[in-house]
Design a protein around this motif. Structure first.
Motif, PDB file in Angstrom:
ATOM      1  N   GLY A   1       0.805  -1.218   0.000  1.00 27.56           N
ATOM      2  CA  GLY A   1       0.000   0.000   0.000  1.00 27.56           C
ATOM      3  C   GLY A   1       0.833   1.261   0.000  1.00 27.56           C
ATOM      4  O   GLY A   1       0.388   2.308  -0.454  1.00 27.56           O
ATOM      5  N   CYS A   2       2.054   1.186   0.524  1.00 28.19           N
ATOM      6  CA  CYS A   2       2.817   2.431   0.669  1.00 28.19           C
ATOM      7  C   CYS A   2       4.300   2.256   0.379  1.00 28.19           C
ATOM      8  O   CYS A   2       4.934   3.162  -0.107  1.00 28.19           O
ATOM      9  CB  CYS A   2       2.654   2.980   2.087  1.00 28.19           C
ATOM     10  SG  CYS A   2       3.442   1.942   3.344  1.00 28.19           S
ATOM     11  N   ASP A   3       4.865   1.093   0.714  1.00 30.22           N
ATOM     12  CA  ASP A   3       6.297   0.861   0.528  1.00 30.22           C
ATOM     13  C   ASP A   3       7.164   1.652   1.503  1.00 30.22           C
ATOM     14  O   ASP A   3       8.370   1.713   1.344  1.00 30.22           O
ATOM     15  CB  ASP A   3       6.710   1.238  -0.907  1.00 30.22           C
ATOM     16  CG  ASP A   3       7.245   0.025  -1.648  1.00 30.22           C
ATOM     17  OD1 ASP A   3       7.521  -0.983  -0.985  1.00 30.22           O
ATOM     18  OD2 ASP A   3       7.379   0.105  -2.877  1.00 30.22           O
TER      19      ASP A   3
ATOM     20  N   SER B   1       4.306   2.376   6.445  1.00 30.05           N
ATOM     21  CA  SER B   1       3.259   3.158   7.114  1.00 30.05           C
ATOM     22  C   SER B   1       1.907   2.461   7.189  1.00 30.05           C
ATOM     23  O   SER B   1       1.160   2.688   8.138  1.00 30.05           O
ATOM     24  CB  SER B   1       3.019   4.480   6.381  1.00 30.05           C
ATOM     25  OG  SER B   1       4.211   5.139   6.144  1.00 30.05           O
ATOM     26  N   CYS B   2       1.561   1.648   6.190  1.00 30.73           N
ATOM     27  CA  CYS B   2       0.150   1.248   6.068  1.00 30.73           C
ATOM     28  C   CYS B   2      -0.177  -0.136   6.618  1.00 30.73           C
ATOM     29  O   CYS B   2      -1.329  -0.421   6.930  1.00 30.73           O
ATOM     30  CB  CYS B   2      -0.295   1.334   4.612  1.00 30.73           C
ATOM     31  SG  CYS B   2       0.329  -0.020   3.580  1.00 30.73           S
ATOM     32  N   GLY B   3       0.785  -1.026   6.672  1.00 27.02           N
ATOM     33  CA  GLY B   3       0.540  -2.367   7.211  1.00 27.02           C
ATOM     34  C   GLY B   3      -0.128  -3.346   6.253  1.00 27.02           C
ATOM     35  O   GLY B   3      -0.382  -4.488   6.617  1.00 27.02           O
ATOM     36  N   ALA B   4      -0.395  -2.920   5.002  1.00 23.01           N
ATOM     37  CA  ALA B   4      -1.059  -3.831   4.050  1.00 23.01           C
ATOM     38  C   ALA B   4      -0.205  -5.057   3.743  1.00 23.01           C
ATOM     39  O   ALA B   4      -0.712  -6.083   3.296  1.00 23.01           O
ATOM     40  CB  ALA B   4      -1.373  -3.089   2.752  1.00 23.01           C
ATOM     41  N   CYS B   5       1.101  -4.948   3.989  1.00 28.95           N
ATOM     42  CA  CYS B   5       2.046  -6.011   3.642  1.00 28.95           C
ATOM     43  C   CYS B   5       2.364  -6.924   4.830  1.00 28.95           C
ATOM     44  O   CYS B   5       3.303  -7.708   4.758  1.00 28.95           O
ATOM     45  CB  CYS B   5       3.332  -5.359   3.159  1.00 28.95           C
ATOM     46  SG  CYS B   5       4.082  -4.367   4.485  1.00 28.95           S
ATOM     47  N   THR B   6       1.583  -6.812   5.910  1.00 32.50           N
ATOM     48  CA  THR B   6       1.922  -7.554   7.139  1.00 32.50           C
ATOM     49  C   THR B   6       1.833  -9.068   6.943  1.00 32.50           C
ATOM     50  O   THR B   6       0.842  -9.575   6.421  1.00 32.50           O
ATOM     51  CB  THR B   6       0.969  -7.131   8.286  1.00 32.50           C
ATOM     52  OG1 THR B   6       1.035  -5.716   8.433  1.00 32.50           O
ATOM     53  CG2 THR B   6       1.342  -7.806   9.597  1.00 32.50           C
TER      54      THR B   6
HETATM   55  S1  FES Z   1       3.287  -1.590   2.076  1.00 34.72           S
HETATM   56 FE1  FES Z   1       2.635  -0.145   3.562  1.00 34.72          FE
HETATM   57  S2  FES Z   1       3.638  -0.817   5.387  1.00 34.72           S
HETATM   58 FE2  FES Z   1       4.324  -2.176   3.882  1.00 34.72          FE
END
Ligand code: FES
Ligand code: FES
Length: 155
Positions: free
Chosen positions: A38-40, A43-48
């Protein structure tokens, strides 16, 4: 470099560049695309995902750092017969998602939050998931989902 790890119960081994991020390894080398980017920027946690049971942001982890580890992604959450994990079920039943983009990361972060805490209340869930952003739900139903899953799982 060669990396070997267990992902969702299966042993995998690949040659990767040392700079390969774990999220890219998971999505591109293993074709497990449930883990989102989501952000790289952490910040967003989508990759958890879980590494040895602990939630980590796979966009800020190198694949080589997970060498030898036990990794679980959202694809590994459901039971073998295809029935949903109690956390997934709770998100479904409590309308804990809308577009679903944040959901894999939310589910994985919730899993370690529930496993690490004997008693969770609303404040603890909100604090525990503050590294995971959702642009749709307003969080209320996510918190409800996690509390429902925690009580189902005995936390
Ligand atoms: S892609 Fe957003 S925290 Fe990893
Ligand atoms: S459900 Fe859309 S970002 Fe969370």
């Amino acid at each position: 470099m060669k990396v070997s790890m267990t992902v969702n119960g299966k042993s995998v081994s690949r040659d990767v560049e040392p700079r390969t991020l774990l999220v890219h390894f998971i999505r591109e080398d293993l074709a497990l695309t449930g883990t989102n980017v989501g952000c790289d920027t952490s910040s967003c946690g989508a990759c958890t995902v879980l590494i040895n049971g602990e939630s980590v942001k796979s966009c800020t982890t190198l694949a080589v750092q997970a060498d030898g580890a036990d990794v679980m992604t959202i694809e590994g959450m459901a039971n073998e017969d295809g029935t949903l994990h109690p956390i997934q079920k709770a998100f479904q039943e409590n309308h804990g998602l809308q577009c679903g983009f944040c959901t894999p990361g939310m589910v994985m972060a919730s899993y370690s939050l529930i496993k690490e805490n004997d008693h969770l209340d609303e404040k603890a869930v909100r604090e525990g998931l503050e590294g995971n952003l959702c642009r749709c739900t307003g969080y209320h139903n996510i918190v409800k989902s996690v509390l429902a899953a925690a009580s189902e799982m005995g936390a």
